[in-house]
Design an enzyme around this catalytic site. Sequence first.
Site, PDB file in Angstrom:
ATOM      1  N   THR A  50       0.805  -1.223   0.000  1.00  0.00           N
ATOM      2  CA  THR A  50       0.000   0.000   0.000  1.00  0.00           C
ATOM      3  C   THR A  50       0.839   1.275   0.000  1.00  0.00           C
ATOM      4  O   THR A  50       2.036   1.248   0.275  1.00  0.00           O
ATOM      5  CB  THR A  50      -0.926   0.023   1.235  1.00  0.00           C
ATOM      6  OG1 THR A  50      -0.128   0.120   2.422  1.00  0.00           O
ATOM      7  CG2 THR A  50      -1.797  -1.214   1.310  1.00  0.00           C
ATOM      8  N   ASP A  51       0.142   2.360  -0.273  1.00  0.00           N
ATOM      9  CA  ASP A  51       0.773   3.680  -0.151  1.00  0.00           C
ATOM     10  C   ASP A  51       0.592   4.166   1.293  1.00  0.00           C
ATOM     11  O   ASP A  51       0.086   3.425   2.142  1.00  0.00           O
ATOM     12  CB  ASP A  51       0.185   4.665  -1.173  1.00  0.00           C
ATOM     13  CG  ASP A  51      -1.304   4.909  -1.004  1.00  0.00           C
ATOM     14  OD1 ASP A  51      -1.871   4.577   0.070  1.00  0.00           O
ATOM     15  OD2 ASP A  51      -1.919   5.439  -1.944  1.00  0.00           O
ATOM     16  N   ALA A  52       0.948   5.401   1.567  1.00  0.00           N
ATOM     17  CA  ALA A  52       0.871   5.938   2.931  1.00  0.00           C
ATOM     18  C   ALA A  52      -0.554   5.988   3.470  1.00  0.00           C
ATOM     19  O   ALA A  52      -0.770   5.999   4.678  1.00  0.00           O
ATOM     20  CB  ALA A  52       1.496   7.335   2.979  1.00  0.00           C
TER      21      ALA A  52
END
Length: 134
Positions: free
Chosen positions: A10-12
């Site tokens: 995932t991203d942030a």
Amino acid sequence: MKIRIYYEDTDAGGVVYHSNYLKFCERARSEIFFKKQIAIFNKDNGHFLLTKANCNFLKPAKLGDIIEIKTFITKIKKASVCIKQEIYKKNSKLFEAEITLAFLKSEKVTPMDEAIVKIFTDLVKEQNPSLVSE
């Protein structure tokens, strides 16, 4: 094939990074190839190379989700195979892709061996039993 979404996917914000959908599809295709004993990479006997991917990102997958990748053979040509892959979370489609894999030997596109074509033909019949002639 089912996969859990981990933090590394995932991203942030906890949403799956777009390129990982292709990675998940690659894993699902590889599992089919391993189960059917199709060489993914064999310098002497040939191997497959992704030559085209048409992707539609429909909804996001998020950290902790369990997704399912479904793979369907849509067309078998002399030197390539077309595959449709879909990723679901429960009954909701998140992603779909139409992928073309070319068969190469000595770095050149070449017709697939009859044994490989038969494996793909059998997979199509498994996926759609109504295609089996009586």
